[in-house]
Design a protein around this motif. Sequence first.
Motif, PDB file in Angstrom:
ATOM      1  N   MET A  25      44.731  -2.115  28.694  1.00 15.68           N
ATOM      2  CA  MET A  25      45.210  -2.035  30.085  1.00 15.68           C
ATOM      3  C   MET A  25      45.716  -3.400  30.544  1.00 15.68           C
ATOM      4  O   MET A  25      46.771  -3.501  31.175  1.00 15.68           O
ATOM      5  CB  MET A  25      44.081  -1.576  31.021  1.00 15.68           C
ATOM      6  N   ARG A  26      44.954  -4.443  30.229  1.00 13.31           N
ATOM      7  CA  ARG A  26      45.373  -5.793  30.651  1.00 13.31           C
ATOM      8  C   ARG A  26      46.690  -6.178  30.011  1.00 13.31           C
ATOM      9  O   ARG A  26      47.566  -6.757  30.655  1.00 13.31           O
ATOM     10  CB  ARG A  26      44.296  -6.820  30.296  1.00 13.31           C
ATOM     11  N   ARG A  27      46.843  -5.813  28.739  1.00 11.76           N
ATOM     12  CA  ARG A  27      48.107  -6.129  28.051  1.00 11.76           C
ATOM     13  C   ARG A  27      49.273  -5.400  28.747  1.00 11.76           C
ATOM     14  O   ARG A  27      50.312  -5.991  29.037  1.00 11.76           O
ATOM     15  CB  ARG A  27      48.020  -5.688  26.581  1.00 11.76           C
ATOM     16  N   LEU A  28      49.071  -4.124  29.051  1.00 12.51           N
ATOM     17  CA  LEU A  28      50.137  -3.350  29.698  1.00 12.51           C
ATOM     18  C   LEU A  28      50.450  -3.898  31.090  1.00 12.51           C
ATOM     19  O   LEU A  28      51.616  -4.010  31.487  1.00 12.51           O
ATOM     20  CB  LEU A  28      49.732  -1.880  29.803  1.00 12.51           C
ATOM     21  N   LEU A  29      49.385  -4.239  31.830  1.00 12.41           N
ATOM     22  CA  LEU A  29      49.594  -4.687  33.210  1.00 12.41           C
ATOM     23  C   LEU A  29      50.281  -6.049  33.281  1.00 12.41           C
ATOM     24  O   LEU A  29      50.883  -6.390  34.306  1.00 12.41           O
ATOM     25  CB  LEU A  29      48.256  -4.712  33.966  1.00 12.41           C
ATOM     26  N   ALA A  30      50.223  -6.791  32.179  1.00 16.39           N
ATOM     27  CA  ALA A  30      50.930  -8.071  32.150  1.00 16.39           C
ATOM     28  C   ALA A  30      52.442  -7.865  32.070  1.00 16.39           C
ATOM     29  O   ALA A  30      53.216  -8.795  32.292  1.00 16.39           O
ATOM     30  CB  ALA A  30      50.444  -8.906  30.960  1.00 16.39           C
ATOM     31  N   ASP A  31      52.875  -6.665  31.749  1.00 21.39           N
ATOM     32  CA  ASP A  31      54.310  -6.367  31.639  1.00 21.39           C
ATOM     33  C   ASP A  31      54.621  -5.083  32.412  1.00 21.39           C
ATOM     34  O   ASP A  31      54.833  -4.018  31.825  1.00 21.39           O
ATOM     35  CB  ASP A  31      54.677  -6.216  30.148  1.00 21.39           C
ATOM     36  N   PRO A  32      54.633  -5.185  33.764  1.00 17.43           N
ATOM     37  CA  PRO A  32      54.825  -3.968  34.573  1.00 17.43           C
ATOM     38  C   PRO A  32      56.126  -3.237  34.244  1.00 17.43           C
ATOM     39  O   PRO A  32      56.195  -2.004  34.390  1.00 17.43           O
ATOM     40  CB  PRO A  32      54.854  -4.491  36.010  1.00 17.43           C
ATOM     41  N   ALA A  33      57.134  -3.974  33.771  1.00 16.01           N
ATOM     42  CA  ALA A  33      58.409  -3.316  33.466  1.00 16.01           C
ATOM     43  C   ALA A  33      58.236  -2.295  32.338  1.00 16.01           C
ATOM     44  O   ALA A  33      58.909  -1.259  32.317  1.00 16.01           O
ATOM     45  CB  ALA A  33      59.465  -4.358  33.093  1.00 16.01           C
TER      46      ALA A  33
END
Length: 346
Positions: free
Chosen positions: A303-311
């Motif tokens: 989740m943290r990895r994904l949230l670092a790249d909202p695009a």
Amino acid sequence: MSDTPPVVYAGPKRILSGVQTSGQLHLGNYLGAIVKFVRLQEEAECFYFLADMHAITVWQDPDKLADQMREVAAAFIASGVDPAKAAIFPQSAVPEHAELAWIFNCVARLGWLDRMTQFKEKSGQHKERSSVGLYTYPVLQAADILVYKATHVPVGEDQKQHLELTRDIAQKFNNDFGAQGFFPITEPVIEGPGARIMSLRDGAAKMSKSDPSDNSRINLLDDADAMATKIRKAKTDPEPLPETLDELKARPEADNLVGIYAALSGVTKAQALTEFAGKGFGAFKPALADLTVAKLGPIGAEMRRLLADPAEIDRVLKIGVEKARAVAAPVVADTKRLVGFWSPKP
Ligand code: TRP
């Protein structure tokens, strides 16, 4: 009186569910909803949406709302909901939900909504200061479901009444507009080990993001230490774990922890008990903490990895919106025709 038998719904199996975007997701959401979403995506076409329109039935900070929504999307994806199999999208990006909800506001009866227990709980003692949206919330929920003609809806037990209302609305619409079989009579999918995860501080209250004590819940974004500490501090009793489910039932906090252990390890509560019967919480809690960290740790990290790249999340959501609208738009067009709304002569 016509002799034609009622037409039953003959459309495809479709699975739909939504999660409100009003704050951090926790273990209860994960076991009660998201795990089921992952399993069901193998069975039929799936629509899993982020219920931001339901979220604003109570005040939400406009500066946070979209990020909260992305956080729920990230939780779905990190837990294994596959955007190639299931449409993931924000409710507010598909205007057909609101359009159908208005028509359903004119189908549902005040008496039906007056019976909704969730409204009574959420509005509390200040009913007259609640938003009208909170009152008509279950009607929007019916629209969420029927705008895709969803046949199966995985939800927690607390949503049973809203699903019954959805069925009543479908039935009344079909009757009123002479359109038997137009909307399906949707089935709730409630069973499953994680159907009811309770607070770590009170075995009689549901694990909830609105509980003022953060120690009452395990958040998906908690780090390993926080998870272990919350489990260590979880309310229990001094007895060792019993041999039978019957004995466990009388001890709600112990029952809840065993239930969490069972759900996370994919076994039944009875099986979990054979492993721990006779042992005290001094032995059980560390095992539960290790298991929780092993299962949820990687999901939080992803989740943290994904949230670092909202695009990247937004790309998934845009595809979801397109898939959703492709199904919802023709349903709304047919509904409007049945209601008798204007459409230009060809
Ligand atoms: N009311 C649901 C909940 O609080 C969320 C929700 C909104 C929903 N619309 C839905 C769930 C449609 C299933 C189907 O959990």
